[in-house]
Write a protein that holds these residues in place. Structure first.
Motif, PDB file in Angstrom:
ATOM      1  N   LEU A 175     -66.643  19.182  -2.322  1.00 32.40           N
ATOM      2  CA  LEU A 175     -68.000  19.494  -2.771  1.00 32.40           C
ATOM      3  C   LEU A 175     -68.227  21.005  -2.807  1.00 32.40           C
ATOM      4  CD1 LEU A 175     -69.914  16.660  -0.916  1.00 32.40           C
ATOM      5  CD2 LEU A 175     -70.019  17.068  -3.381  1.00 32.40           C
ATOM      6  N   ALA A 176     -67.623  21.733  -1.870  1.00 30.78           N
ATOM      7  CA  ALA A 176     -67.732  23.196  -1.896  1.00 30.78           C
ATOM      8  C   ALA A 176     -67.083  23.758  -3.165  1.00 30.78           C
ATOM      9  CB  ALA A 176     -67.073  23.789  -0.649  1.00 30.78           C
ATOM     10  N   LYS A 177     -65.981  23.141  -3.612  1.00 28.10           N
ATOM     11  CA  LYS A 177     -65.348  23.591  -4.860  1.00 28.10           C
ATOM     12  C   LYS A 177     -66.251  23.296  -6.053  1.00 28.10           C
ATOM     13  CE  LYS A 177     -60.646  22.945  -3.086  1.00 28.10           C
ATOM     14  NZ  LYS A 177     -59.396  22.140  -3.170  1.00 28.10           N
ATOM     15  N   ALA A 178     -66.902  22.149  -6.042  1.00 30.11           N
ATOM     16  CA  ALA A 178     -67.842  21.838  -7.119  1.00 30.11           C
ATOM     17  C   ALA A 178     -68.982  22.851  -7.157  1.00 30.11           C
ATOM     18  CB  ALA A 178     -68.387  20.417  -6.946  1.00 30.11           C
ATOM     19  N   ALA A 179     -69.461  23.242  -5.980  1.00 31.56           N
ATOM     20  CA  ALA A 179     -70.541  24.237  -5.921  1.00 31.56           C
ATOM     21  C   ALA A 179     -70.078  25.575  -6.479  1.00 31.56           C
ATOM     22  CB  ALA A 179     -71.025  24.389  -4.479  1.00 31.56           C
ATOM     23  N   GLU A 180     -68.853  25.977  -6.160  1.00 33.32           N
ATOM     24  CA  GLU A 180     -68.311  27.231  -6.701  1.00 33.32           C
ATOM     25  C   GLU A 180     -68.264  27.181  -8.225  1.00 33.32           C
ATOM     26  OE1 GLU A 180     -64.505  27.790  -4.951  1.00 33.32           O
ATOM     27  OE2 GLU A 180     -65.277  28.025  -2.906  1.00 33.32           O
ATOM     28  N   ILE A 181     -67.860  26.041  -8.763  1.00 36.48           N
ATOM     29  CA  ILE A 181     -67.816  25.897 -10.222  1.00 36.48           C
ATOM     30  C   ILE A 181     -69.225  25.994 -10.804  1.00 36.48           C
ATOM     31  CG2 ILE A 181     -67.333  24.261 -12.082  1.00 36.48           C
ATOM     32  CD1 ILE A 181     -64.917  23.299 -10.437  1.00 36.48           C
ATOM     33  N   GLY A 182     -70.189  25.389 -10.126  1.00 38.61           N
ATOM     34  CA  GLY A 182     -71.568  25.487 -10.596  1.00 38.61           C
ATOM     35  C   GLY A 182     -72.062  26.922 -10.657  1.00 38.61           C
ATOM     36  N   ASP A 183     -71.703  27.721  -9.666  1.00 39.16           N
ATOM     37  CA  ASP A 183     -72.086  29.135  -9.679  1.00 39.16           C
ATOM     38  C   ASP A 183     -71.465  29.865 -10.870  1.00 39.16           C
ATOM     39  OD1 ASP A 183     -73.458  28.621  -7.347  1.00 39.16           O
ATOM     40  OD2 ASP A 183     -71.955  29.509  -6.031  1.00 39.16           O
ATOM     41  N   LEU A 184     -70.213  29.532 -11.178  1.00 37.00           N
ATOM     42  CA  LEU A 184     -69.547  30.146 -12.322  1.00 37.00           C
ATOM     43  C   LEU A 184     -70.203  29.716 -13.637  1.00 37.00           C
ATOM     44  CD1 LEU A 184     -65.833  29.735 -11.169  1.00 37.00           C
ATOM     45  CD2 LEU A 184     -67.119  31.884 -11.307  1.00 37.00           C
ATOM     46  N   MET A 185     -70.662  28.486 -13.705  1.00 29.70           N
ATOM     47  CA  MET A 185     -71.354  28.018 -14.910  1.00 29.70           C
ATOM     48  C   MET A 185     -72.670  28.760 -15.114  1.00 29.70           C
ATOM     49  SD  MET A 185     -70.625  23.923 -14.529  1.00 29.70           S
ATOM     50  CE  MET A 185     -71.366  23.418 -16.092  1.00 29.70           C
ATOM     51  N   LEU A 186     -73.401  28.990 -14.029  1.00 30.77           N
ATOM     52  CA  LEU A 186     -74.639  29.762 -14.146  1.00 30.77           C
ATOM     53  C   LEU A 186     -74.355  31.195 -14.576  1.00 30.77           C
ATOM     54  CD1 LEU A 186     -76.534  28.509 -10.966  1.00 30.77           C
ATOM     55  CD2 LEU A 186     -76.986  27.865 -13.337  1.00 30.77           C
ATOM     56  N   ALA A 187     -73.288  31.762 -14.035  1.00 32.87           N
ATOM     57  CA  ALA A 187     -72.903  33.115 -14.443  1.00 32.87           C
ATOM     58  C   ALA A 187     -72.532  33.151 -15.928  1.00 32.87           C
ATOM     59  CB  ALA A 187     -71.736  33.616 -13.584  1.00 32.87           C
ATOM     60  N   ALA A 188     -71.900  32.093 -16.419  1.00 34.59           N
ATOM     61  CA  ALA A 188     -71.547  32.029 -17.834  1.00 34.59           C
ATOM     62  C   ALA A 188     -72.801  32.003 -18.705  1.00 34.59           C
ATOM     63  CB  ALA A 188     -70.686  30.800 -18.099  1.00 34.59           C
ATOM     64  N   CYS A 189     -73.836  31.310 -18.246  1.00 38.46           N
ATOM     65  CA  CYS A 189     -75.103  31.308 -18.978  1.00 38.46           C
ATOM     66  C   CYS A 189     -75.691  32.716 -19.010  1.00 38.46           C
ATOM     67  CB  CYS A 189     -76.070  30.333 -18.327  1.00 38.46           C
ATOM     68  SG  CYS A 189     -77.686  30.230 -19.140  1.00 38.46           S
ATOM     69  N   ARG A 190     -75.753  33.331 -17.862  1.00 39.92           N
ATOM     70  CA  ARG A 190     -76.311  34.688 -17.757  1.00 39.92           C
ATOM     71  C   ARG A 190     -75.559  35.672 -18.650  1.00 39.92           C
ATOM     72  NH1 ARG A 190     -74.485  36.771 -12.390  1.00 39.92           N
ATOM     73  NH2 ARG A 190     -72.627  37.076 -13.679  1.00 39.92           N
ATOM     74  N   ASP A 191     -74.251  35.539 -18.722  1.00 37.37           N
ATOM     75  CA  ASP A 191     -73.423  36.512 -19.434  1.00 37.37           C
ATOM     76  C   ASP A 191     -73.287  36.219 -20.927  1.00 37.37           C
ATOM     77  OD1 ASP A 191     -73.064  37.649 -16.957  1.00 37.37           O
ATOM     78  OD2 ASP A 191     -71.071  36.797 -16.639  1.00 37.37           O
ATOM     79  N   THR A 192     -73.656  35.012 -21.357  1.00 35.16           N
ATOM     80  CA  THR A 192     -73.475  34.621 -22.755  1.00 35.16           C
ATOM     81  C   THR A 192     -74.780  34.635 -23.533  1.00 35.16           C
ATOM     82  OG1 THR A 192     -71.633  33.189 -22.059  1.00 35.16           O
ATOM     83  CG2 THR A 192     -72.519  32.828 -24.267  1.00 35.16           C
ATOM     84  N   ALA A 193     -75.875  34.280 -22.890  1.00 35.04           N
ATOM     85  CA  ALA A 193     -77.150  34.140 -23.588  1.00 35.04           C
ATOM     86  C   ALA A 193     -77.661  35.502 -24.068  1.00 35.04           C
ATOM     87  CB  ALA A 193     -78.177  33.487 -22.669  1.00 35.04           C
ATOM     88  N   GLN A 194     -77.825  35.624 -25.362  1.00 38.11           N
ATOM     89  CA  GLN A 194     -78.368  36.819 -25.996  1.00 38.11           C
ATOM     90  C   GLN A 194     -79.064  36.412 -27.284  1.00 38.11           C
ATOM     91  OE1 GLN A 194     -78.333  40.415 -25.369  1.00 38.11           O
ATOM     92  NE2 GLN A 194     -77.982  39.605 -23.298  1.00 38.11           N
ATOM     93  N   PRO A 195     -80.040  37.198 -27.744  1.00 43.67           N
ATOM     94  CA  PRO A 195     -80.645  36.894 -29.042  1.00 43.67           C
ATOM     95  C   PRO A 195     -79.571  36.769 -30.124  1.00 43.67           C
ATOM     96  CG  PRO A 195     -81.903  38.592 -27.911  1.00 43.67           C
ATOM     97  CD  PRO A 195     -80.668  38.379 -27.098  1.00 43.67           C
TER      98      PRO A 195
END
Length: 407
Positions: A175-195
């Protein structure tokens, strides 16, 4: 085909612990065998019981498990072309067969081989406390009754779900590994989303991140993007291009080895409106209040009342707020959700109104301001929490701050 596929594995010690715990419950109920209908429904949540005892699952595979009180279990999968793969993907169960005829035909034949065709057979997938509808098709049940007229088919209710409530050390690790992946997914949103970037491109990058880090589908991933999105995400992203001022809200169940965590965040392209920030701050304040109230031996209902008080003090209202267990499925025990309180008060009676060490659950807070824009927009926040011997602990590490994306 390689003899061993590079996929997450738990130990034989973990297998033996689970099998012994379940067989103890079978003894108490005088059950000769279990039939666990591992159907890939509702993001694979309905395969959880079978996968707990036999780690076959993922990418919408079936795992119909015949689990006798004594002897080796048998797993039936959908097609013979997958047999070698599942023998290489896991090492807990050796007897893996393809469905032959109907599912009921396959199960009845195996029970007859085991000389259990007149036994007491416990089945999941029928109506129970956590799922009042069940998921086993009527035709399967009727066919099984016809093929096994001497057997007693007995609903398990939530026997397996109660066994799965407290997570082992190995489960906590995955479950800790799943949480780490979730953090990376949120970072991908932050780093990809642009107008100018499409919603579906951001969503796709987040899903790519999960799979690229060893994750597994299918999984729950809800999404909404709008200047003023409804205070709960929708099902699917659109092909619309993002614009400055858009707010993204997402609910993700990052998944690896069949195990899900749950994380939600609110993002804004540019500066959010003051009301949006105030709502999000209320989400985080309620979350932080919960973390101080949760702990072994403490009453779940008292802790959640304190969370609700924090929300009301800020004159905010609940779209969805509460806790629900996570592991091989979502909506496990414990459950206490204000938007489904009647059902969850019954669930609380089953496992007790008390946090216990080893419980893992999503803690979600989706709020709106009823005095702003008719209460038709809001913000989301959620994380997966584990109960430790001394209190409660975040399983995610991504920033709790409102995610303002420079553009």
């Amino acid at each position: 085909m390689r003899n061993v596929l590079e996929l997450p594995r738990l130990s034989f010690r973990e297998r033996d612990r689970r099998w012994a715990a379940v067989r103890k419950e079978m003894d108490a109920r005088r059950l000769d065998c279990l039939v666990l209908w591992g159907w890939p429904l509702m993001w694979d949540f309905c395969i959880a019981n079978a996968r707990y005892l036999c780690p076959i699952g993922g990418n919408a595979e079936f795992n119909v498990l015949v689990f006798p009180r004594e002897g080796e279990p048998t797993s039936f999968v959908l097609m013979p072309t997958f047999l070698d793969g599942w023998r290489s993907a896991q090492d807990w169960v050796g007897d893996i067969r393809a469905r032959k005829g109907t599912w009921a035909d396959s199960v009845a034949a195996r029970l007859t081989e085991l000389k259990l065709d007149k036994g007491r057979i416990g089945m999941d997938g029928l109506a129970g406390p956590l799922d009042p509808d069940g998921w086993v098709p009527h035709s399967v049940y009727v066919r099984l009754q016809k093929l096994l007229p001497g057997a007693a088919l007995i609903a398990l209710d939530d026997m397996l779900e109660k066994v799965r409530t407290i997570k082992s050390d190995e489960e906590l690790d995955i479950l800790a590994k799943a949480a780490e992946i979730g953090d990376l997914m949120l970072a991908a949103c932050r780093d990809t989303a642009q107008p100018g970037v499409k919603e579906c491109e951001v969503y796709g990058r987040m899903m790519e991140t999960m799979i690229a880090h060893g994750g597994e589908g299918p999984t729950l991933f809800l999404w909404a993007c709008d200047r003023h999105p409804y205070p709960h995400p929708f099902r699917v992203p659109t092909t619309r291009k993002l614009e400055r001022g858009d707010v993204i809200i997402c609910e993700i169940h990052p998944k690896i080895g069949g195990y899900f965590t749950h994380v939600e965040r609110t993002f804004c392209l540019g500066e959010p409106e003051a009301k949006q920030r105030a709502i999000y701050d209320g989400c985080v304040a309620a979350y932080e209040r919960g973390l101080t109230e949760f702990g072994p031996g403490r009453k779940i209902s008292d802790a959640m009342a304190a969370v609700k008080q924090t929300i009301e003090e800020r004159k905010l209202a609940i779209c969805e707020t509460g806790i629900h267990g996570h592991g091989l499925a979502s909506l496990e025990y414990p459950r206490y959700r204000f938007h489904a309180l009647r059902a969850d008060q019954d669930a609380l009676k089953v496992v007790g109104d008390e946090f216990r060490t080893g419980m893992v659950f999503a803690f979600s807070i989706d709020l709106y301001d009823p005095a702003w824009r008719n209460g038709e927009t809001g913000c989301v926040f959620a994380e997966t929490v584990r109960i430790t011997p001394t209190g409660a602990e975040r399983m995610h590490a991504f920033s709790t701050k409102f995610q303002t994306i420079a553009c």
